[in-house]
Design a protein around this motif. Structure first.
Motif, mmCIF file in Angstrom:
data_model
loop_
_atom_site.group_PDB
_atom_site.id
_atom_site.type_symbol
_atom_site.label_atom_id
_atom_site.label_comp_id
_atom_site.label_asym_id
_atom_site.label_seq_id
_atom_site.Cartn_x
_atom_site.Cartn_y
_atom_site.Cartn_z
ATOM 1 N N ALA A 175 0.839 -1.209 0.000
ATOM 2 C CA ALA A 175 0.000 0.000 0.000
ATOM 3 C C ALA A 175 0.867 1.250 0.000
ATOM 4 C CB ALA A 175 -0.939 -0.007 1.201
ATOM 5 N N LYS A 176 1.948 1.238 0.769
ATOM 6 C CA LYS A 176 2.852 2.393 0.814
ATOM 7 C C LYS A 176 3.404 2.686 -0.583
ATOM 8 C CE LYS A 176 7.165 3.932 2.927
ATOM 9 N NZ LYS A 176 8.273 3.572 3.805
ATOM 10 N N ASP A 177 3.803 1.650 -1.309
ATOM 11 C CA ASP A 177 4.306 1.821 -2.677
ATOM 12 C C ASP A 177 3.224 2.382 -3.593
ATOM 13 O OD1 ASP A 177 6.754 0.808 -1.876
ATOM 14 O OD2 ASP A 177 6.366 -1.210 -2.681
ATOM 15 N N VAL A 178 2.023 1.844 -3.473
ATOM 16 C CA VAL A 178 0.910 2.310 -4.319
ATOM 17 C C VAL A 178 0.595 3.765 -4.017
ATOM 18 C CG1 VAL A 178 -1.550 2.031 -4.811
ATOM 19 C CG2 VAL A 178 -0.082 0.023 -4.655
ATOM 20 N N PHE A 179 0.562 4.132 -2.746
ATOM 21 C CA PHE A 179 0.269 5.523 -2.386
ATOM 22 C C PHE A 179 1.331 6.466 -2.946
ATOM 23 C CE2 PHE A 179 -1.905 3.879 1.733
ATOM 24 C CZ PHE A 179 -3.025 3.498 0.999
ATOM 25 N N ALA A 180 2.598 6.069 -2.889
ATOM 26 C CA ALA A 180 3.676 6.892 -3.437
ATOM 27 C C ALA A 180 3.522 7.054 -4.949
ATOM 28 C CB ALA A 180 5.029 6.289 -3.096
ATOM 29 N N ASP A 181 3.222 5.953 -5.642
ATOM 30 C CA ASP A 181 2.994 6.026 -7.093
ATOM 31 C C ASP A 181 1.792 6.902 -7.415
ATOM 32 O OD1 ASP A 181 5.141 4.335 -7.460
ATOM 33 O OD2 ASP A 181 3.902 2.544 -7.806
ATOM 34 N N HIS A 182 0.749 6.771 -6.613
ATOM 35 C CA HIS A 182 -0.473 7.548 -6.813
ATOM 36 C C HIS A 182 -0.184 9.036 -6.649
ATOM 37 C CE1 HIS A 182 -4.730 8.709 -6.043
ATOM 38 N NE2 HIS A 182 -4.945 7.734 -6.892
ATOM 39 N N ASP A 183 0.613 9.392 -5.640
ATOM 40 C CA ASP A 183 0.984 10.791 -5.418
ATOM 41 C C ASP A 183 1.821 11.327 -6.566
ATOM 42 O OD1 ASP A 183 -0.339 10.808 -3.002
ATOM 43 O OD2 ASP A 183 1.481 10.486 -1.803
ATOM 44 N N MET A 184 2.759 10.517 -7.061
ATOM 45 C CA MET A 184 3.615 10.939 -8.155
ATOM 46 C C MET A 184 2.787 11.170 -9.425
ATOM 47 S SD MET A 184 7.102 9.150 -9.602
ATOM 48 C CE MET A 184 7.575 8.808 -7.922
ATOM 49 N N THR A 185 1.848 10.283 -9.681
ATOM 50 C CA THR A 185 0.972 10.433 -10.850
ATOM 51 C C THR A 185 0.133 11.696 -10.735
ATOM 52 O OG1 THR A 185 0.878 8.034 -11.109
ATOM 53 C CG2 THR A 185 -0.829 9.306 -12.214
ATOM 54 N N ALA A 186 -0.368 11.971 -9.536
ATOM 55 C CA ALA A 186 -1.188 13.168 -9.328
ATOM 56 C C ALA A 186 -0.363 14.431 -9.556
ATOM 57 C CB ALA A 186 -1.773 13.157 -7.920
ATOM 58 N N ARG A 187 0.892 14.428 -9.117
ATOM 59 C CA ARG A 187 1.755 15.597 -9.338
ATOM 60 C C ARG A 187 2.010 15.825 -10.814
ATOM 61 N NH1 ARG A 187 5.621 13.426 -5.432
ATOM 62 N NH2 ARG A 187 4.582 13.701 -3.455
ATOM 63 N N LYS A 188 2.243 14.737 -11.557
ATOM 64 C CA LYS A 188 2.483 14.862 -12.990
ATOM 65 C C LYS A 188 1.270 15.417 -13.715
ATOM 66 C CE LYS A 188 5.939 11.231 -13.430
ATOM 67 N NZ LYS A 188 6.229 9.904 -13.990
ATOM 68 N N GLU A 189 0.064 15.002 -13.277
ATOM 69 C CA GLU A 189 -1.153 15.481 -13.922
ATOM 70 C C GLU A 189 -1.432 16.941 -13.631
ATOM 71 O OE1 GLU A 189 -4.226 12.834 -12.611
ATOM 72 O OE2 GLU A 189 -3.502 11.182 -13.855
ATOM 73 N N ASN A 190 -0.881 17.461 -12.530
ATOM 74 C CA ASN A 190 -1.114 18.858 -12.169
ATOM 75 C C ASN A 190 -0.197 19.806 -12.912
ATOM 76 O OD1 ASN A 190 -3.218 18.364 -10.416
ATOM 77 N ND2 ASN A 190 -1.869 18.037 -8.670
ATOM 78 N N PHE A 191 0.836 19.288 -13.588
ATOM 79 C CA PHE A 191 1.739 20.162 -14.331
ATOM 80 C C PHE A 191 1.210 20.467 -15.670
ATOM 81 C CE2 PHE A 191 5.081 18.748 -11.320
ATOM 82 C CZ PHE A 191 5.434 20.005 -10.876
#
Length: 86
Positions: free
Chosen positions: A70-86
């Motif tokens: 879950a920790k890995d998934v949450f980190a990936d999810h956060d990274m994806t969200a940051r990329k989408e905000n750019f």
């Protein structure tokens, strides 16, 4: 408002997460279902709670493996969200 289908889907995802974390060897499948759970409205706290509860049924090592997944998934999810905000 969450539709009936989303609630039903979220409940099914809860069951799948429990089963996959209990197996302890289904990390790729557990990742998929954690992401899907996030997509249908489960919170991170709900997912973590499910995985902690699995320690009772599947043993502490399996629950820890689920939490690390879950920790890995949450980190990936956060990274994806940051990329989408750019």
């Amino acid at each position: 408002m969450v539709g009936f289908h989303a609630v039903l889907t979220a409940n099914k995802r809860l069951d799948l997460k429990r089963a996959l974390s209990a197996m302890g060897t289904a990390t790729p499948q557990l990742k998929v279902h954690i992401v899907a759970g996030l997509n249908v409205g489960l919170t991170r706290d709900e997912i973590i709670e499910i995985l902690i509860q699995m320690a009772i049924y599947a043993g502490f090592p399996a629950a820890l493996n689920g939490l690390f997944t879950a920790k890995d998934v949450f980190a990936d999810h956060d990274m994806t969200a940051r990329k989408e905000n750019f």
